[in-house]
Design an enzyme around this catalytic site. Structure first.
Site, mmCIF file in Angstrom:
data_model
loop_
_atom_site.group_PDB
_atom_site.id
_atom_site.type_symbol
_atom_site.label_atom_id
_atom_site.label_comp_id
_atom_site.label_asym_id
_atom_site.label_seq_id
_atom_site.Cartn_x
_atom_site.Cartn_y
_atom_site.Cartn_z
ATOM 1 N N SER A 129 0.849 -1.187 0.000
ATOM 2 C CA SER A 129 0.000 0.000 0.000
ATOM 3 C C SER A 129 0.885 1.237 0.000
ATOM 4 O O SER A 129 2.018 1.204 0.517
ATOM 5 C CB SER A 129 -0.902 0.017 1.242
ATOM 6 O OG SER A 129 -1.587 1.254 1.364
ATOM 7 N N TYR B 252 -1.120 -1.030 10.434
ATOM 8 C CA TYR B 252 -1.385 -1.323 9.029
ATOM 9 C C TYR B 252 -0.245 -0.810 8.155
ATOM 10 O O TYR B 252 0.327 -1.551 7.349
ATOM 11 C CB TYR B 252 -2.716 -0.700 8.585
ATOM 12 C CG TYR B 252 -3.028 -0.978 7.134
ATOM 13 C CD1 TYR B 252 -3.624 -2.178 6.765
ATOM 14 C CD2 TYR B 252 -2.709 -0.057 6.142
ATOM 15 C CE1 TYR B 252 -3.889 -2.452 5.430
ATOM 16 C CE2 TYR B 252 -2.971 -0.325 4.806
ATOM 17 C CZ TYR B 252 -3.566 -1.521 4.462
ATOM 18 O OH TYR B 252 -3.823 -1.793 3.130
#
Length: 249
Positions: free
Chosen positions: A135, A145
């Site tokens: 990401s 994350y």
């Protein structure tokens, strides 16, 4: 026929990869937790594209699930797409540690083990590819994350350098916000995210396949996000973290 194994294959980027690879003539191995949804996805792909589709229900945040998928990969795949993942609606101080550990097992341990299961066979055959879905968040500081996705990027770069074969490729795919179920399933409020930052899953996959063919090790599949990452390198990390937290809220 080449074979592609895709984790998290029933929705979002995983489903987009399945459509693209089925259209390209790959035999598919679809991995996800929901057996019923897997069967539906496989049936739709067979009807639309006519190729062979295998399903493998597995929860990659568990030891049994990881072992089962490792075994199938060692039987032979030409392309591995490590796509399975999830996010938390709250910061790590407000998230149960068990949930954080499950994320790390899925985002880091699963990516490590499945990549390592795939690469020896690919090297012996002299061809193959691994796409690890990371990401743009991995370039910034935004809780567990983003930390896990930073690990995916670094690991993919390391694996690509170590594999030492021009026809065996490892790439980290780093999209930004993509129109999928991801944020809804995580219970995240996306109302404050500007419309121009959203990407279409099929476009992300098309860019990923192009970049893999070109031998790129890190793929940022949109000029907007390439610019964001480039600018972010010159922003002090504490300021970038504050901006990231504001966007997240």
């Amino acid at each position: 026929m080449p074979t592609a194994l895709i984790t998290g294959a029933t929705a979002g980027l995983g489903a987009a990869f399945a459509r693209r690879l089925a259209a390209d003539g790959f035999t598919l191995v679809l991995v996800a937790r929901d057996e019923h949804r897997l069967a539906e996805s496989a049936q739709q792909l067979k009807l639309r594209y006519g190729g062979a589709v295998e399903t493998l229900p597995a929860d990659l945040s568990t030891e049994d699930g990881l072992t089962a998928v490792e075994s199938r990969i060692r039987d032979g795949v030409d392309l591995l797409v490590n796509n399975a993942g999830f996010g938390h609606p709250e910061g790590f101080l407000r998230t149960p540690v068990a949930d954080e550990l499950r994320m790390l097992k899925l985002h880091c341990e699963a990516v490590l083990r499945l990549t390592l299961a795939a690469l020896p066979g690919m090297k012996s055959r002299g061809r193959g590819g691994v796409i690890n879905v990371a990401s743009v968040a991995g370039f910034f500081t935004r809780g567990t994350y983003s930390a896990s996705k930073a690990w995916v990027i670094n690991f993919s770069e390391s694996a690509a350098a170590e594999v030492g074969h021009p026809r065996v490729k490892v790439m980290a795919l780093c999209p930004g916000f993509v129109r999928t179920e991801f944020h809804d399933r995580a219970g995240m409020d996306t109302a404050g995210i500007p419309g121009f930052l959203w990407l279409k899953a099929d476009n992300v996959v098309a860019a990923a396949m192009r970049d893999l063919a070109l031998g790129r090790v890190v793929s940022i599949p949109d000029p907007r996000y390439k610019a964001i990452v480039a600018v972010g390198k010159f922003v002090p990390r504490n300021l970038a973290a504050q901006v990231s937290a504001r966007i997240g809220r």
